[in-house]
Enzyme design. Structure first.
Site, PDB file in Angstrom:
ATOM      1  N   SER A  82      -7.903   0.762   2.808  1.00 34.13           N
ATOM      2  CA  SER A  82      -8.295   0.697   1.270  1.00 34.13           C
ATOM      3  C   SER A  82      -9.081  -0.688   1.770  1.00 34.13           C
ATOM      4  O   SER A  82      -9.660  -0.550   2.690  1.00 34.13           O
ATOM      5  CB  SER A  82      -7.173  -0.308   0.837  1.00 34.13           C
ATOM      6  OG  SER A  82      -7.806  -0.684  -0.462  1.00 34.13           O
ATOM      7  N   SER A  83     -10.151  -0.792  -0.113  1.00 37.13           N
ATOM      8  CA  SER A  83     -11.797  -1.656   0.189  1.00 37.13           C
ATOM      9  C   SER A  83     -11.105  -2.623  -0.271  1.00 37.13           C
ATOM     10  O   SER A  83     -11.248  -3.940  -0.860  1.00 37.13           O
ATOM     11  CB  SER A  83     -12.466  -1.049  -0.377  1.00 37.13           C
ATOM     12  OG  SER A  83     -12.908   0.133   0.447  1.00 37.13           O
ATOM     13  N   GLU A  94      -3.708   7.651  -4.384  1.00 40.99           N
ATOM     14  CA  GLU A  94      -3.996   6.524  -2.843  1.00 40.99           C
ATOM     15  C   GLU A  94      -4.148   8.061  -1.729  1.00 40.99           C
ATOM     16  O   GLU A  94      -5.755   7.570  -0.237  1.00 40.99           O
ATOM     17  CB  GLU A  94      -3.895   5.840  -3.131  1.00 40.99           C
ATOM     18  CG  GLU A  94      -3.763   4.298  -2.455  1.00 40.99           C
ATOM     19  CD  GLU A  94      -4.380   3.694  -3.926  1.00 40.99           C
ATOM     20  OE1 GLU A  94      -5.682   3.460  -4.299  1.00 40.99           O
ATOM     21  OE2 GLU A  94      -4.225   3.851  -5.123  1.00 40.99           O
ATOM     22  N   GLY A  98     -13.244  -1.694  -7.631  1.00 39.26           N
ATOM     23  CA  GLY A  98     -14.501  -1.289  -8.013  1.00 39.26           C
ATOM     24  C   GLY A  98     -14.610   0.097  -6.389  1.00 39.26           C
ATOM     25  O   GLY A  98     -16.006  -0.222  -6.158  1.00 39.26           O
ATOM     26  N   GLY A  99     -13.642   0.875  -6.086  1.00 40.83           N
ATOM     27  CA  GLY A  99     -13.595   1.715  -5.072  1.00 40.83           C
ATOM     28  C   GLY A  99     -14.318   0.799  -3.612  1.00 40.83           C
ATOM     29  O   GLY A  99     -14.063  -0.472  -3.459  1.00 40.83           O
ATOM     30  N   ASP A 145      -7.626   8.323   0.020  1.00 42.92           N
ATOM     31  CA  ASP A 145      -8.331   7.177   0.277  1.00 42.92           C
ATOM     32  C   ASP A 145      -8.355   7.850   2.365  1.00 42.92           C
ATOM     33  O   ASP A 145      -8.951   6.234   2.819  1.00 42.92           O
ATOM     34  CB  ASP A 145      -7.609   5.836   0.364  1.00 42.92           C
ATOM     35  CG  ASP A 145      -8.956   4.927  -0.570  1.00 42.92           C
ATOM     36  OD1 ASP A 145      -9.506   5.330  -1.418  1.00 42.92           O
ATOM     37  OD2 ASP A 145      -8.210   4.190  -1.062  1.00 42.92           O
ATOM     38  N   ARG A 153       1.002  -1.524  -0.183  1.00 41.96           N
ATOM     39  CA  ARG A 153      -0.056  -0.005  -0.112  1.00 41.96           C
ATOM     40  C   ARG A 153       1.064   1.573   0.078  1.00 41.96           C
ATOM     41  O   ARG A 153       1.925   1.357   0.460  1.00 41.96           O
ATOM     42  CB  ARG A 153      -1.005  -0.446   0.823  1.00 41.96           C
ATOM     43  CG  ARG A 153      -1.914   1.316   1.544  1.00 41.96           C
ATOM     44  CD  ARG A 153      -3.293   1.147  -0.035  1.00 41.96           C
ATOM     45  NE  ARG A 153      -4.042   1.481   0.716  1.00 41.96           N
ATOM     46  CZ  ARG A 153      -4.842   2.006   0.255  1.00 41.96           C
ATOM     47  NH1 ARG A 153      -5.018   1.465  -1.600  1.00 41.96           N
ATOM     48  NH2 ARG A 153      -6.192   2.473   0.575  1.00 41.96           N
ATOM     49  N   GLU A 162      -5.454   4.100  -7.849  1.00 44.46           N
ATOM     50  CA  GLU A 162      -6.688   4.850  -7.245  1.00 44.46           C
ATOM     51  C   GLU A 162      -7.997   5.373  -7.789  1.00 44.46           C
ATOM     52  O   GLU A 162      -8.645   4.983  -8.743  1.00 44.46           O
ATOM     53  CB  GLU A 162      -6.272   5.694  -5.928  1.00 44.46           C
ATOM     54  CG  GLU A 162      -7.293   5.755  -5.145  1.00 44.46           C
ATOM     55  CD  GLU A 162      -8.650   6.639  -5.201  1.00 44.46           C
ATOM     56  OE1 GLU A 162      -9.701   5.284  -4.643  1.00 44.46           O
ATOM     57  OE2 GLU A 162      -9.474   7.464  -5.960  1.00 44.46           O
ATOM     58  N   THR A 183      -8.208   0.559 -11.139  1.00 47.71           N
ATOM     59  CA  THR A 183      -7.377   0.017 -10.549  1.00 47.71           C
ATOM     60  C   THR A 183      -8.460  -1.545 -10.954  1.00 47.71           C
ATOM     61  O   THR A 183      -8.808  -1.631 -12.342  1.00 47.71           O
ATOM     62  CB  THR A 183      -8.917  -0.455  -9.034  1.00 47.71           C
ATOM     63  OG1 THR A 183      -8.457   0.610  -8.421  1.00 47.71           O
ATOM     64  CG2 THR A 183      -8.028  -2.004  -8.096  1.00 47.71           C
TER      65      THR A 183
HETATM   66  O1  DON Z   1      -7.510   0.783  -2.545  1.00 44.54           O
HETATM   67  C1  DON Z   1      -9.166   1.134  -2.477  1.00 44.54           C
HETATM   68  O2  DON Z   1     -10.074   0.555  -1.888  1.00 44.54           O
HETATM   69  C2  DON Z   1      -9.390   2.112  -3.696  1.00 44.54           C
HETATM   70  N1  DON Z   1      -8.256   3.081  -3.686  1.00 44.54           N
HETATM   71  C3  DON Z   1      -9.342   1.405  -4.714  1.00 44.54           C
HETATM   72  C4  DON Z   1     -10.005   2.291  -5.836  1.00 44.54           C
HETATM   73  C5  DON Z   1     -10.774   1.143  -7.004  1.00 44.54           C
HETATM   74  O3  DON Z   1     -11.023   0.466  -6.453  1.00 44.54           O
HETATM   75  C6  DON Z   1     -11.450   2.271  -7.872  1.00 44.54           C
HETATM   76  N2  DON Z   1     -11.658   1.569  -9.277  1.00 44.54           N
HETATM   77  N3  DON Z   1     -12.655   0.820  -9.178  1.00 44.54           N
END
Ligand code: DON
Length: 594
Positions: free
Chosen positions: A478-479, A451, A500-501, A454, A118, A434, A414
């Site tokens: 993070s997710s 990033e 997917g955030g 987040d 990370r 990100e 991502t």
């Molecule tokens: O670490 C995370 O959870 C986010 N930065 C991930 C970002 C993301 O998956 C964006 N799009 N799909």
């Protein structure tokens, strides 16, 4: 932490093993078909293979991964080669200017390792960095562009560590496919072209403007051949001299210059910040789910804990009795999935942050008694509405929830890859910069992440500090949810994950339930419409057959939000007929096997 070879075995009764016969790997390699990737499977059919399988977010990277496996490389070798190609061909999503989380299973020893690559906040970061001059949080769309959101990249250090432990082919060789492709050029995909055309403020980055746009200012079109000689040079240096070539000297200097002289929100990142970066091995988080053991990434990702909480809460319900193809029963299933998810997200939002900075009650969150208590809160007939976090054990310090970071609607970048090699080693890795195109700052051929956005922008709430506030040297929550599933014999049966955030957790939980409870093959499980509840409305995939269930769900008290999702699930499963791979039709990835 690693689990001993038969850790999973000890967790399960013999009866469970019998029930699992249908999911176990046939030691002889099975009798499944072998697709070389030339024969496209029918919709809903997985790609089948006997030896090895990859599911990767871009066809060129998937082919590279399979090539490495054909040369006798391990799953980690294939991961490194594929991720370098992704840095080039899917630059909007991930790359060496960003970070990743990686789960690894070593077939020989049974060890389950999780690697944290990370991004880390530089020394100059403070809890107040995302507030404007009047103390109000910046808008995410503003904060993410320019220098402020850039964390020290972690991808290469993490891959180097994983390669030292689980690689077989020489490090240098793993970079050659990407170097060659960067020199020869690759065709811009439809997806990349669309994202260039719709990217906000990408053309303002001086280097990105030239790379992604024509002289007349229009975005480069699909099919245009793009060469990236700067990236070829960067990768060549890393290939020859290891990750040190990135973290010390010339390239590190170029990164600090790009961040501190950014045309938008310049920020202070020093060469010492970059040189100090360390990839970390973290204890994986694992939970028995029915007859399986599911393992994911622990903090600073919330992915593992929250996905496992959803499943742990759902253990109290017999999901496999619902026929998801029947509308009436699908309503019940979606209700339970949504409610379990709501409860898990309520905890996620307050308890999870970087464990090197805040005490995360990981054991309490997965405690069987606590999960049973949370299951008891669910009314099978009525939606709960917004829930408060629970009290997961005596060590839990409640920290106020503040929206921000990945909670906003986004999710087009991502990438996730899942790989199982011929020895049965498995990798599940989610990598990110990100936002789509990250900070927009391009240096030496790659994009720098944003990033740090987040982190929660509001550092304090309710009279106390927020767990996921920004701090110097801290990693943002993070997710990302790279996940591995094991059978009662401690053998890997599935590798899965998605971009997917903050919705990643919902995508992965749905796919696990579809594969494990509803016994779908990995492609079908990925195809099941996404349903997510982040302790708010129940989100239903727009245009999917689940939209027909909305009136019935509303009757149960659900607030509904139809959404177009861009999940990018990539998964591999081990079945009695061999290996099966699946890739999300919502993006451009593919599964390839032999
Ligand atoms: O670490 C995370 O959870 C986010 N930065 C991930 C970002 C993301 O998956 C964006 N799009 N799909």
């Amino acid at each position: 932490m690693t689990l001993p070879r038969n850790a999973a075995l000890r967790l399960f009764a013999g009866a469970a093993l019998l029930a699992l016969a249908a999911c176990q790997h046939d030691g002889a390699g099975g009798t499944g078909f072998s697709f070389s990737g030339l024969t496209a499977p029918e919709p809903g059919d997985p790609v089948r293979g006997e030896k090895h399988m990859v599911a990767v977010g871009h066809p060129l990277a998937a082919r590279t991964a399979r090539e490495i496996l054909r040369k006798g490389g391990t799953a980690i070798d294939a991961t490194i080669a594929a991720e370098m190609v992704l840095t080039l061909v899917e630059p909007q999503s991930s790359g060496i200017g960003g970070g990743a989380f990686l789960m690894h299973f070593a077939a020989k020893t049974g060890a389950i390792d999780s690697y944290d690559g990370r991004e880390t906040a530089p020394k100059s970061a403070t809890p107040y960095m995302f507030l404007d001059g009047t103390g109000k949080p910046l808008k995410w769309a503003d904060a993410s562009v320019g220098g402020l959101g850039v964390g020290v990249p972690g991808l290469l250090r993490m891959l180097e560590l994983a390669h030292k432990e689980h690689g077989r082919l020489p490090w240098r060789d793993l970079f050659q496919p990407a170097i060659k492709l960067a020199r020869d050029g690759f065709a811009i995909s439809e997806r990349l072209a669309r994202q260039i055309a719709s990217a906000d403020r990408l053309a303002e980055g001086p280097v990105a403007a030239i790379y992604f746009f024509e002289n007349d200012g229009s975005g480069k079109k699909a099919g245009t051949i793009l060469k990236n000689l700067d990236l070829a040079d960067t990768l060549e240096r890393v290939a020859d001299n290891g990750a040190d070539a990135f973290y010390k000297g010339d390239i590190a200097k170029a990164i600090t210059a790009a961040v501190s002289r950014a045309p938008i929100r310049p920020a202070k990142m020093t060469e010492a910040d970059i040189e100090a970066y360390k990839a970390k091995k973290r204890p994986p988080v694992c939970l028995p789910y029915r007859v399986w053991l599911i393992c994911g990434m622990g903090p600073p990702s919330s992915g593992g804990l929250t996905t496992l909480q959803i499943l742990g809460i759902l253990r109290a319900f017999d999901l496999n009795k619902f026929d998801i193809e029947s509308d009436g029963e699908a309503v019940q299933a979606l209700h339970l999935l949504g409610e379990a998810s709501r409860l898990a997200y309520a905890d996620r939002n307050v308890y999870i942050g970087d464990p090197d900075f805040v005490p995360v009650p990981s054991a309490g969150l997965l405690d069987p008694d606590y999960l049973t208590l949370r299951s008891g809160e669910i009314d099978p007939k009525k939606a709960l509405g917004k829930r408060q976090p629970g009290m997961p054990g005596p060590g839990a310090t409640l920290r106020p929830a503040v929206p921000g970071g990945t909670d906003s609607l986004k999710g087009l970048s991502t990438t996730h890859l899942s790989i199982i090699d011929a020895d049965g080693n498995a990798v599940s890795m989610t990598a990110s910069i990100e936002r789509t195109f990250g900070s927009r700052l391009m240096v030496r051929g790659f994009l720098l992440n944003n990033e740090l956005t987040d982190f929660n922008f509001k550092p304090n709430a309710g009279g106390g500090p927020v767990a996921n506030r920004a701090e110097a040297g801290k990693r943002p929550r993070s997710s990302m949810s790279p996940t591995l599933v094991f059978d009662g014999g401690g053998r890997v049966v599935m590798a899965i994950g998605s971009p997917g955030g903050s919705r990643i957790i919902g995508y992965v939980a749905k796919t696990l339930i579809a594969a494990l409870d509803w016994k779908m093959n990995v492609q079908k499980a990925i195809d099941v419409p996404n349903v997510v509840n982040r302790n708010g409305p129940l989100e239903i995939e727009k245009g999917s057959r689940f939209e027909a269930l909305i009136p019935a769900l509303k009757k149960m008290g659900h607030e509904i939000r139809p959404l177009t999702y861009k999940s990018g699930l990539n998964g591999v499963m081990v079945t009695e007929d061999g290996l099966e791979g699946g890739s999300d039709p919502r993006r451009e990835g593919v599964a390839l096997g032999d």
